[in-house]
Design a protein around this motif. Structure first.
Motif, PDB file in Angstrom:
ATOM      1  N   GLY A  97       3.549  17.858 -39.094  1.00  0.00           N
ATOM      2  CA  GLY A  97       4.644  17.082 -38.530  1.00  0.00           C
ATOM      3  C   GLY A  97       5.622  17.946 -37.761  1.00  0.00           C
ATOM      4  O   GLY A  97       5.664  19.176 -37.911  1.00  0.00           O
ATOM      5  N   LEU A  98       6.436  17.291 -36.913  1.00  0.00           N
ATOM      6  CA  LEU A  98       7.368  18.021 -36.047  1.00  0.00           C
ATOM      7  C   LEU A  98       8.414  18.805 -36.830  1.00  0.00           C
ATOM      8  O   LEU A  98       8.865  19.865 -36.395  1.00  0.00           O
ATOM      9  CB  LEU A  98       8.067  17.041 -35.091  1.00  0.00           C
ATOM     10  CG  LEU A  98       7.210  16.469 -33.954  1.00  0.00           C
ATOM     11  CD1 LEU A  98       7.978  15.395 -33.203  1.00  0.00           C
ATOM     12  CD2 LEU A  98       6.797  17.580 -32.992  1.00  0.00           C
ATOM     13  N   LEU A  99       8.822  18.297 -37.990  1.00  0.00           N
ATOM     14  CA  LEU A  99       9.862  18.981 -38.770  1.00  0.00           C
ATOM     15  C   LEU A  99       9.428  20.376 -39.207  1.00  0.00           C
ATOM     16  O   LEU A  99      10.268  21.255 -39.419  1.00  0.00           O
ATOM     17  CB  LEU A  99      10.231  18.145 -40.001  1.00  0.00           C
ATOM     18  CG  LEU A  99      10.990  16.839 -39.721  1.00  0.00           C
ATOM     19  CD1 LEU A  99      11.207  16.065 -41.011  1.00  0.00           C
ATOM     20  CD2 LEU A  99      12.324  17.135 -39.051  1.00  0.00           C
ATOM     21  N   ALA A 100       8.134  20.580 -39.337  1.00  0.00           N
ATOM     22  CA  ALA A 100       7.628  21.887 -39.763  1.00  0.00           C
ATOM     23  C   ALA A 100       7.796  22.954 -38.684  1.00  0.00           C
ATOM     24  O   ALA A 100       7.661  24.150 -38.957  1.00  0.00           O
ATOM     25  CB  ALA A 100       6.155  21.775 -40.143  1.00  0.00           C
ATOM     26  N   LEU A 101       8.103  22.532 -37.447  1.00  0.00           N
ATOM     27  CA  LEU A 101       8.202  23.498 -36.343  1.00  0.00           C
ATOM     28  C   LEU A 101       9.436  24.380 -36.447  1.00  0.00           C
ATOM     29  O   LEU A 101       9.478  25.457 -35.844  1.00  0.00           O
ATOM     30  CB  LEU A 101       8.208  22.760 -35.000  1.00  0.00           C
ATOM     31  CG  LEU A 101       6.953  21.958 -34.660  1.00  0.00           C
ATOM     32  CD1 LEU A 101       7.077  21.361 -33.273  1.00  0.00           C
ATOM     33  CD2 LEU A 101       5.713  22.838 -34.746  1.00  0.00           C
ATOM     34  N   GLU A 102      10.468  23.935 -37.159  1.00  0.00           N
ATOM     35  CA  GLU A 102      11.690  24.735 -37.262  1.00  0.00           C
ATOM     36  C   GLU A 102      11.395  26.095 -37.869  1.00  0.00           C
ATOM     37  O   GLU A 102      11.993  27.099 -37.484  1.00  0.00           O
ATOM     38  CB  GLU A 102      12.736  23.993 -38.091  1.00  0.00           C
ATOM     39  CG  GLU A 102      13.309  22.770 -37.382  1.00  0.00           C
ATOM     40  CD  GLU A 102      14.521  22.212 -38.099  1.00  0.00           C
ATOM     41  OE1 GLU A 102      15.558  22.899 -38.143  1.00  0.00           O
ATOM     42  OE2 GLU A 102      14.427  21.088 -38.619  1.00  0.00           O
ATOM     43  N   ALA A 103      10.469  26.149 -38.817  1.00  0.00           N
ATOM     44  CA  ALA A 103      10.109  27.428 -39.440  1.00  0.00           C
ATOM     45  C   ALA A 103       9.421  28.359 -38.444  1.00  0.00           C
ATOM     46  O   ALA A 103       9.540  29.583 -38.539  1.00  0.00           O
ATOM     47  CB  ALA A 103       9.212  27.190 -40.650  1.00  0.00           C
ATOM     48  N   GLU A 104       8.702  27.788 -37.474  1.00  0.00           N
ATOM     49  CA  GLU A 104       8.000  28.596 -36.471  1.00  0.00           C
ATOM     50  C   GLU A 104       8.959  29.246 -35.473  1.00  0.00           C
ATOM     51  O   GLU A 104       8.628  30.242 -34.839  1.00  0.00           O
ATOM     52  CB  GLU A 104       6.994  27.729 -35.698  1.00  0.00           C
ATOM     53  CG  GLU A 104       5.788  27.288 -36.503  1.00  0.00           C
ATOM     54  CD  GLU A 104       4.752  28.388 -36.640  1.00  0.00           C
ATOM     55  OE1 GLU A 104       4.870  29.413 -35.934  1.00  0.00           O
ATOM     56  OE2 GLU A 104       3.844  28.232 -37.457  1.00  0.00           O
ATOM     57  N   LEU A 105      10.157  28.679 -35.335  1.00  0.00           N
ATOM     58  CA  LEU A 105      11.093  29.159 -34.319  1.00  0.00           C
ATOM     59  C   LEU A 105      11.727  30.497 -34.679  1.00  0.00           C
ATOM     60  O   LEU A 105      12.346  31.131 -33.823  1.00  0.00           O
ATOM     61  CB  LEU A 105      12.193  28.115 -34.088  1.00  0.00           C
ATOM     62  CG  LEU A 105      11.728  26.771 -33.521  1.00  0.00           C
ATOM     63  CD1 LEU A 105      12.907  25.844 -33.320  1.00  0.00           C
ATOM     64  CD2 LEU A 105      10.986  26.971 -32.203  1.00  0.00           C
ATOM     65  N   ASP A 106      11.580  30.930 -35.926  1.00  0.00           N
ATOM     66  CA  ASP A 106      12.173  32.211 -36.326  1.00  0.00           C
ATOM     67  C   ASP A 106      11.554  33.377 -35.564  1.00  0.00           C
ATOM     68  O   ASP A 106      12.213  34.399 -35.347  1.00  0.00           O
ATOM     69  CB  ASP A 106      11.985  32.429 -37.839  1.00  0.00           C
ATOM     70  CG  ASP A 106      12.765  31.420 -38.668  1.00  0.00           C
ATOM     71  OD1 ASP A 106      13.759  30.876 -38.141  1.00  0.00           O
ATOM     72  OD2 ASP A 106      12.371  31.171 -39.827  1.00  0.00           O
ATOM     73  N   ASP A 107      10.311  33.225 -35.154  1.00  0.00           N
ATOM     74  CA  ASP A 107       9.610  34.302 -34.446  1.00  0.00           C
ATOM     75  C   ASP A 107       9.660  34.147 -32.926  1.00  0.00           C
ATOM     76  O   ASP A 107       9.047  34.934 -32.204  1.00  0.00           O
ATOM     77  CB  ASP A 107       8.143  34.357 -34.891  1.00  0.00           C
ATOM     78  CG  ASP A 107       8.002  34.642 -36.380  1.00  0.00           C
ATOM     79  OD1 ASP A 107       8.850  35.381 -36.915  1.00  0.00           O
ATOM     80  OD2 ASP A 107       7.064  34.110 -37.000  1.00  0.00           O
ATOM     81  N   VAL A 108      10.390  33.125 -32.450  1.00  0.00           N
ATOM     82  CA  VAL A 108      10.470  32.864 -31.010  1.00  0.00           C
ATOM     83  C   VAL A 108      11.761  33.453 -30.450  1.00  0.00           C
ATOM     84  O   VAL A 108      12.851  33.192 -30.965  1.00  0.00           O
ATOM     85  CB  VAL A 108      10.411  31.344 -30.728  1.00  0.00           C
ATOM     86  CG1 VAL A 108      10.612  31.073 -29.241  1.00  0.00           C
ATOM     87  CG2 VAL A 108       9.082  30.774 -31.200  1.00  0.00           C
ATOM     88  N   ASN A 109      11.643  34.263 -29.382  1.00  0.00           N
ATOM     89  CA  ASN A 109      12.814  34.915 -28.783  1.00  0.00           C
ATOM     90  C   ASN A 109      13.372  34.171 -27.581  1.00  0.00           C
ATOM     91  O   ASN A 109      14.411  34.545 -27.050  1.00  0.00           O
ATOM     92  CB  ASN A 109      12.456  36.343 -28.344  1.00  0.00           C
ATOM     93  CG  ASN A 109      12.086  37.230 -29.520  1.00  0.00           C
ATOM     94  OD1 ASN A 109      12.700  37.141 -30.585  1.00  0.00           O
ATOM     95  ND2 ASN A 109      11.079  38.075 -29.343  1.00  0.00           N
ATOM     96  N   ASN A 110      12.690  33.118 -27.159  1.00  0.00           N
ATOM     97  CA  ASN A 110      13.098  32.378 -25.964  1.00  0.00           C
ATOM     98  C   ASN A 110      14.037  31.234 -26.349  1.00  0.00           C
ATOM     99  O   ASN A 110      13.627  30.260 -26.994  1.00  0.00           O
ATOM    100  CB  ASN A 110      11.850  31.832 -25.250  1.00  0.00           C
ATOM    101  CG  ASN A 110      12.150  31.293 -23.876  1.00  0.00           C
ATOM    102  OD1 ASN A 110      13.045  30.473 -23.707  1.00  0.00           O
ATOM    103  ND2 ASN A 110      11.396  31.758 -22.895  1.00  0.00           N
ATOM    104  N   ASP A 111      15.316  31.346 -25.976  1.00  0.00           N
ATOM    105  CA  ASP A 111      16.309  30.333 -26.346  1.00  0.00           C
ATOM    106  C   ASP A 111      16.013  28.975 -25.712  1.00  0.00           C
ATOM    107  O   ASP A 111      16.273  27.930 -26.320  1.00  0.00           O
ATOM    108  CB  ASP A 111      17.717  30.795 -25.942  1.00  0.00           C
ATOM    109  CG  ASP A 111      18.189  31.979 -26.771  1.00  0.00           C
ATOM    110  OD1 ASP A 111      17.702  32.134 -27.902  1.00  0.00           O
ATOM    111  OD2 ASP A 111      19.038  32.747 -26.280  1.00  0.00           O
ATOM    112  N   PHE A 112      15.489  28.986 -24.494  1.00  0.00           N
ATOM    113  CA  PHE A 112      15.180  27.734 -23.806  1.00  0.00           C
ATOM    114  C   PHE A 112      14.064  26.992 -24.539  1.00  0.00           C
ATOM    115  O   PHE A 112      14.131  25.772 -24.720  1.00  0.00           O
ATOM    116  CB  PHE A 112      14.769  28.031 -22.361  1.00  0.00           C
ATOM    117  CG  PHE A 112      14.651  26.820 -21.485  1.00  0.00           C
ATOM    118  CD1 PHE A 112      15.784  26.162 -21.023  1.00  0.00           C
ATOM    119  CD2 PHE A 112      13.409  26.333 -21.104  1.00  0.00           C
ATOM    120  CE1 PHE A 112      15.682  25.036 -20.204  1.00  0.00           C
ATOM    121  CE2 PHE A 112      13.290  25.221 -20.291  1.00  0.00           C
ATOM    122  CZ  PHE A 112      14.430  24.574 -19.837  1.00  0.00           C
TER     123      PHE A 112
END
Length: 271
Positions: A97-112
């Motif tokens: 589900g989409l809510l699980a994506l928040e955990a993936e954002l910790d490794d993303v450096n692109n603010d956009f």
């Protein structure tokens, strides 16, 4: 992640080196010193800076150091890596589900990218996400245009101030024709200011402005891909379909690299 752009200093050094080579090759080291004239340089630089201060307000001029810094740096935005990230996000969104994506954002450096994914997680409609993110792109383009316009104006003003210096030198020379000892220095100011103005415009200011324009176009291109990726993830597209869709933006060489990375990512996710 920003790194130093070595091509800019290399280009500047190469341009000045070729000029010095041409001078020294024809007149030797001592002859090269005759091309150095501080009054001529001050006329061009001082006049150009003065014209810029008249053209722009203080707030606009304050961004100039940051604009110049951008010329000597580059943003690492590998499209293959970006597609790899979206495939991972799409795969996890379909499974958890989409809510699980928040955990993936910790490794993303692109603010956009983070902003787009968070909008999708919050349940914002795709059309609204597209409008919000395109509005941010338009605002970025306007900020970049204003910063770039300072260098473009400097490129316009420098040759003009070189011509003004030439006129000053000619006036001084004609005024003192009865004193032959003044002809040489006055003629030097007359000629060298034109040289300095043209050189600064065509080797420094205008190329830098053009490079910033190219960087902006590249950044807009990448942000448009991010929008497509975010909307694809939100709509629940199959990771393989999303990969094919985003890979249309890649060259053949980058596409092969991206396919290998995506295959490894999907294999890791299923383990």
């Amino acid at each position: 992640m920003k790194k130093k752009d070595l091509l800019t200093p290399i280009g500047l050094v190469l341009g000045f080196a070729m000029i010095m080579f041409g001078i020294i090759n024809n007149s030797g080291i001592m002859g090269a010193t005759s091309f150095i004239d501080f009054p001529s340089l001050l006329i061009v630089l001082g006049g150009t800076i003065g014209a810029l201060l008249i053209t722009f307000n203080m707030k606009e001029m304050q961004v100039l150091p940051g604009v110049m810094k951008q010329v000597f740096s580059k943003q690492e935005n590998e499209l293959s890596e970006l597609i790899h990230t979206f495939v991972k996000l799409s795969d996890r969104a379909r499974r958890e589900g989409l809510l699980a994506l928040e955990a993936e954002l910790d490794d993303v450096n692109n603010d956009f990218l983070k902003k787009g994914v968070l909008l999708a997680v919050d349940g914002v409609e795709p059309e609204v996400i597209n409008d919000i993110m395109n509005a941010e792109i338009a605002a970025m383009e306007e900020r970049h245009r204003k910063g770039r316009s300072i260098l473009e104006k400097a490129g316009d003003y420098a040759p003009s101030w070189g011509m003004i210096g030439t006129l000053i030198g000619l006036v001084l020379m004609l005024k003192n024709l009865n004193d032959p000892s003044t002809l040489g220095p006055n003629m030097a100011i007359a000629i060298l200011t034109t040289l300095y103005g043209t050189l600064l415009a065509n080797l420094v200011f205008i190329p830098m402005a053009n490079k910033l324009g190219n960087k902006t176009e590249r950044e807009v291109f990448i942000k448009q891909i991010i929008i497509e990726g975010v909307i694809g993830v939100q709509s629940g597209q199959n990771p393989k379909i999303l990969e094919e869709k985003l890979s249309a933006f890649l060259s053949n060489q980058d596409r092969e690299k991206s396919e290998e990375e995506v295959a490894e990512a999907l294999e890791e996710n299923f383990q």
